[in-house]
Motif scaffolding. Sequence first.
Motif, PDB file in Angstrom:
ATOM      1  N   TYR A 179      64.023 191.920  48.952  1.00  0.00           N
ATOM      2  CA  TYR A 179      63.125 190.762  48.916  1.00  0.00           C
ATOM      3  C   TYR A 179      63.839 189.546  48.331  1.00  0.00           C
ATOM      4  O   TYR A 179      63.781 188.444  48.886  1.00  0.00           O
ATOM      5  N   LEU A 180      64.517 189.740  47.207  1.00  0.00           N
ATOM      6  CA  LEU A 180      65.208 188.623  46.556  1.00  0.00           C
ATOM      7  C   LEU A 180      66.394 188.140  47.382  1.00  0.00           C
ATOM      8  O   LEU A 180      66.686 186.941  47.416  1.00  0.00           O
ATOM      9  N   THR A 181      67.057 189.067  48.061  1.00  0.00           N
ATOM     10  CA  THR A 181      68.160 188.681  48.940  1.00  0.00           C
ATOM     11  C   THR A 181      67.667 187.782  50.060  1.00  0.00           C
ATOM     12  O   THR A 181      68.328 186.800  50.431  1.00  0.00           O
ATOM     13  N   ASN A 182      66.500 188.094  50.587  1.00  0.00           N
ATOM     14  CA  ASN A 182      65.905 187.252  51.633  1.00  0.00           C
ATOM     15  C   ASN A 182      65.504 185.879  51.117  1.00  0.00           C
ATOM     16  O   ASN A 182      65.287 184.954  51.907  1.00  0.00           O
ATOM     17  N   GLU A 183      65.418 185.754  49.781  1.00  0.00           N
ATOM     18  CA  GLU A 183      65.102 184.466  49.157  1.00  0.00           C
ATOM     19  C   GLU A 183      66.364 183.774  48.635  1.00  0.00           C
ATOM     20  O   GLU A 183      66.301 182.909  47.774  1.00  0.00           O
ATOM     21  N   SER A 184      67.508 184.205  49.173  1.00  0.00           N
ATOM     22  CA  SER A 184      68.806 183.560  48.914  1.00  0.00           C
ATOM     23  C   SER A 184      69.428 183.905  47.562  1.00  0.00           C
ATOM     24  O   SER A 184      70.311 183.188  47.084  1.00  0.00           O
ATOM     25  N   PHE A 185      68.993 184.990  46.933  1.00  0.00           N
ATOM     26  CA  PHE A 185      69.647 185.466  45.722  1.00  0.00           C
ATOM     27  C   PHE A 185      70.670 186.545  46.080  1.00  0.00           C
ATOM     28  O   PHE A 185      70.527 187.248  47.078  1.00  0.00           O
ATOM     29  N   LYS A 186      71.698 186.670  45.257  1.00  0.00           N
ATOM     30  CA  LYS A 186      72.649 187.763  45.376  1.00  0.00           C
ATOM     31  C   LYS A 186      72.335 188.753  44.259  1.00  0.00           C
ATOM     32  O   LYS A 186      72.464 188.412  43.077  1.00  0.00           O
ATOM     33  N   VAL A 187      71.903 189.947  44.627  1.00  0.00           N
ATOM     34  CA  VAL A 187      71.397 190.906  43.653  1.00  0.00           C
ATOM     35  C   VAL A 187      72.364 192.070  43.484  1.00  0.00           C
ATOM     36  O   VAL A 187      72.757 192.722  44.453  1.00  0.00           O
ATOM     37  N   LYS A 188      72.733 192.317  42.234  1.00  0.00           N
ATOM     38  CA  LYS A 188      73.511 193.493  41.878  1.00  0.00           C
ATOM     39  C   LYS A 188      72.567 194.477  41.213  1.00  0.00           C
ATOM     40  O   LYS A 188      71.880 194.141  40.239  1.00  0.00           O
ATOM     41  N   VAL A 189      72.505 195.708  41.718  1.00  0.00           N
ATOM     42  CA  VAL A 189      71.591 196.724  41.188  1.00  0.00           C
ATOM     43  C   VAL A 189      72.394 197.799  40.470  1.00  0.00           C
ATOM     44  O   VAL A 189      73.376 198.322  41.019  1.00  0.00           O
ATOM     45  N   VAL A 190      71.981 198.118  39.237  1.00  0.00           N
ATOM     46  CA  VAL A 190      72.548 199.265  38.525  1.00  0.00           C
ATOM     47  C   VAL A 190      71.389 200.104  38.001  1.00  0.00           C
ATOM     48  O   VAL A 190      70.301 199.591  37.737  1.00  0.00           O
ATOM     49  N   HIS A 191      71.621 201.404  37.841  1.00  0.00           N
ATOM     50  CA  HIS A 191      70.535 202.322  37.503  1.00  0.00           C
ATOM     51  C   HIS A 191      70.659 202.933  36.110  1.00  0.00           C
ATOM     52  O   HIS A 191      69.796 203.710  35.700  1.00  0.00           O
ATOM     53  N   GLN A 192      71.721 202.592  35.388  1.00  0.00           N
ATOM     54  CA  GLN A 192      71.940 203.137  34.050  1.00  0.00           C
ATOM     55  C   GLN A 192      72.003 202.007  33.026  1.00  0.00           C
ATOM     56  O   GLN A 192      72.515 200.926  33.313  1.00  0.00           O
ATOM     57  N   GLN A 201      73.759 201.709  30.090  1.00  0.00           N
ATOM     58  CA  GLN A 201      75.096 201.316  29.646  1.00  0.00           C
ATOM     59  C   GLN A 201      75.835 200.544  30.728  1.00  0.00           C
ATOM     60  O   GLN A 201      76.529 199.565  30.449  1.00  0.00           O
ATOM     61  N   GLU A 202      75.671 200.990  31.969  1.00  0.00           N
ATOM     62  CA  GLU A 202      76.285 200.267  33.077  1.00  0.00           C
ATOM     63  C   GLU A 202      75.707 198.861  33.170  1.00  0.00           C
ATOM     64  O   GLU A 202      76.427 197.888  33.451  1.00  0.00           O
TER      65      GLU A 202
END
Length: 227
Positions: free
Chosen positions: A19-32, A34-35
């Motif tokens: 959704y955010l990418t479609n709104e012209s954001f570059k999104v980095k996703v991490v699941h931990q 510490q990461e």
Amino acid sequence: MNILLIDDDVELSQMLSEYLTNESFKVKVVHQGQEGINEALTGEYKAIILDIMLPDLNGIDVLKNIRQSLNTPVIMLTAKGDNIDRVLGLELGADDYIPKPCYPRELLARLRAVLRRMDDKQPYAELDDKKYQFHDLTLDIPQRLCMWKNITIELTSTEFNLLALLVKNNDRVVTKEELSEEGLGRARELYDRSVDVHISNIRQKLHQLTRDAITIETIRAVGYRIR
């Protein structure tokens, strides 16, 4: 514009990221957790979206680590109705929170509001190229610096904007509604303590340096005034 999303819910993360990418954001996703800390400390992100519940570190601990080095805006995702986590997150320097289930349009609106507050021209367009002085307290609006007798007071983006509103209005009482709308970028909600917690944080930081030479006065049931 780079955004960091720290959330262990893979399906939700993918939905929000798309959704955010479609709104012209570059999104980095991490699941931990510490990461997420390691990624945040690269300083490459304009804002961070942080879930409270993470598998390795609690989101509160992640926020503590981030705030030791960065004032990057942080929006926390909290369990619905969990006021303790919300207040604790705000006390530790989160800029805003959104209860889960998280709706992409609401997150986008909150994110844009936080980012607008980082823009020198919003919501303080009339303050461009100005410094506001309140006794020995100086706010440099374009540089977003708060100084007490040439000593920098470290404020989050939201704290800076709220203090700027109080200084700008000098002796006038600024209502909680005004502080929420202009400082947080959203209408104040019923039983919402966000403004109160941010003001408490600012008070503590002012006290540490000014020893109450500058204080924020509570006007019961109305708002706040700098004194």
